[in-house]
Design an enzyme around this catalytic site. Structure first.
Site, mmCIF file in Angstrom:
data_model
loop_
_atom_site.group_PDB
_atom_site.id
_atom_site.type_symbol
_atom_site.label_atom_id
_atom_site.label_comp_id
_atom_site.label_asym_id
_atom_site.label_seq_id
_atom_site.Cartn_x
_atom_site.Cartn_y
_atom_site.Cartn_z
ATOM 1 N N CYS A 1 -58.090 -47.723 35.120
ATOM 2 C CA CYS A 1 -57.335 -47.166 36.244
ATOM 3 C C CYS A 1 -55.892 -47.555 35.969
ATOM 4 C CB CYS A 1 -57.816 -47.744 37.565
ATOM 5 S SG CYS A 1 -56.751 -47.293 38.954
ATOM 6 N N CYS B 1 -53.781 -48.370 39.478
ATOM 7 C CA CYS B 1 -54.063 -49.594 40.244
ATOM 8 C C CYS B 1 -55.198 -50.303 39.512
ATOM 9 C CB CYS B 1 -54.348 -49.319 41.716
ATOM 10 S SG CYS B 1 -55.378 -47.906 42.108
ATOM 11 N N SER B 2 -56.380 -50.401 40.073
ATOM 12 C CA SER B 2 -57.474 -51.049 39.342
ATOM 13 C C SER B 2 -58.815 -50.628 39.912
ATOM 14 C CB SER B 2 -57.356 -52.565 39.430
ATOM 15 O OG SER B 2 -56.148 -52.971 38.886
ATOM 16 N N CYS B 3 -58.971 -49.336 40.200
ATOM 17 C CA CYS B 3 -60.179 -48.824 40.829
ATOM 18 C C CYS B 3 -61.417 -49.181 40.014
ATOM 19 C CB CYS B 3 -60.054 -47.313 40.971
ATOM 20 S SG CYS B 3 -58.673 -46.874 42.038
#
Lengths: 222, 214
Positions: B118, B121-123
């Site tokens: 991601c 962000c950091s999904c």
């Protein structure tokens, strides 16, 4: 917006630290932050607005503070914004163990079994029923928008103005650009595949591809 | 008095700036301050926070994803359901929850390797794989894996044959991805439990490929 969070393709970073222990958190405070994020957010805050508030951290802070600290700073900032507490309250409480204030509502106390059930039933799809048809079909060639927009968006800079192909239709999902402003506007979503050479130039490996999940208004017919 | 959020970006940027300049720099103190504020306002109970930490330390983690992969290796009908609608298929295990409502499974083959990131962000599919590793959230991985996936995979010890194409899945929407690694040779007749023990967390993100038969 071209904010610091949009990291895809940026150069100058060193190797990835691949040898970390498998524990879910490496510090206790990370677990506390995770837990708070699951249980206490103001319901007016949409996921896209929350992400956009993370993106508003001062760029030097975004690049240097640990991941869950970004969550913490975002929830503190939104707490002040929503009037849940004041800026002074936030600064003054540092180092103190607070007790529930007199007159404050009594929060739900849940044990692990109840949390596991709450986690399971929290599942939700973002896909929405709409009465308009998708503009693109699987296999269609498309081009992404070339320019940055003044709002939150989920089209990364590295994939702007690039040609790709529709790999899958994903139904209609809320457009993040609007959801980050509190408006729910569903739009058709697609998985679009780009060759590595289209994104990075002729030196990229001809075998490789990158896919992104992109909303219809990010795309134009090629 | 608590109200709704303002959706005012400039206001939030100012609040961020003020808080970041005036709070002590230690993340543990900042997080403790948030917890104390939420407890004082009656918005959370510390026992409930403890229970979330326990649930994601003891019960919810990559072992769940490994069970799903092992079942897909053993049961062709389940595998078809997983590839068709992964979000629905994992409900057969009761593994659905945070960030799995739009889950998709992508399969490694002899000539394609899949890896998930991601960049914005950091999904991550929390309820299926637990908390994401720190490297997944780190700037270096987010920046580099879309641009030089083979180099990043090498750092993870993944070697790819000449005929293998790499596909990087950038999770830019609410879809979450599970990589289904290939079943290693020499595991004929193994049980689901035995097979699940071979499936690493990294193989379900795509930073591991050839699973080791122990």
């Amino acid at each position: 917006m071209d904010t610091i969070h949009d990291l895809g393709g940026k150069q100058g970073f060193g190797p990835v630290d691949v040898n970390e222990p498998e524990a879910p958190w490496h510090y206790d405070w990370e677990g506390r932050m995770w837990a708070m994020a699951q249980s206490s957010r103001n319901t007016s805050v949409t996921i896209d607005w929350w992400r956009h508030v993370v993106e508003q951290l001062p760029p030097h802070a975004y690049m240097t503070i640990p991941y869950f600290e970004k969550w913490c700073m975002t929830d503190l900032a939104l707490g002040v914004d929503c009037g849940t507490f004041t800026m002074e309250d936030a600064l003054n409480i540092v180092g103190k163990n607070a007790l529930r204030a007199e007159g404050a509502s009594r929060p739900e106390v849940l044990n692990k079994e109840q949390i596991l059930e709450k986690n399971r039933t929290s599942v939700k799809t973002f896909e929405e029923e709409v009465d308009f048809a998708p503009a693109f079909a699987v296999g269609d060639p498309v081009k992404t928008l070339s320019h940055s927009v003044p709002t939150h968006t989920r089209l990364p800079a590295y994939a702007r103005g690039r040609s790709g192909k529709i790999l899958a239709q994903r139904g209609a999902h809320p457009l993040p650009d609007k959801s980050a402003q509190g408006q729910e506007v569903p739009e058709h979503l697609y998985t679009v595949v780009f060759t590595a050479q289209e994104l990075w130039g002729k030196d990229a490996d001809p075998r490789d591809t990158v896919t992104l999940d992109l909303w219809e208004s990010y795309l134009e017919q090629l | 008095m608590t109200s709704g959020t303002s959706f005012d970006r400039d206001k939030l940027a100012k609040i961020h700036d003020h808080l970041h300049s005036h709070l002590p720099p230690e993340p543990a103190l900042r997080v403790k301050a948030l917890e104390s504020l939420l407890v004082e306002r009656g918005l959370v109970a510390t026992e409930t926070l403890d229970a979330w930490v326990e649930a994601y330390s003891e019960d919810i983690g990559p072992k769940r994803g490994a069970q799903v992969v092992a079942r897909a290796w053993l049961d062709a009908d389940f595998k078809a359901r997983l590839m068709e609608d992964a979000a629905q298929a994992i409900t057969e295990f009761g593994f659905e929850g945070k960030a799995t409502g739009d889950l998709k499974a992508v399969e490694n083959t002899d000539d394609q390797h899949n890896v998930v990131v991601c960049t914005l962000c950091s999904c991550y599919p929390f309820s299926l794989l637990g908390l994401s590793p720190a490297w997944y959230k780190a700037s270096a991985y987010r920046a580099r894996v879309v641009r030089e996936p083979r180099k990043v995979l090498e750092e993870f010890g993944v070697s790819l044959g000449d005929d293998v194409a790499v596909r990087v899945w950038d999770s830019t929407a609410e879809l979450r991805y599970l990589v289904v690694p290939q079943r290693p040779a020499g595991t004929e007749g193994w049980s689901q439990e035995q097979l699940a023990a071979l499936v690493t967390r990294n193989s379900m993100i795509g930073t591991d490929r050839d699973l080791e038969v122990k």
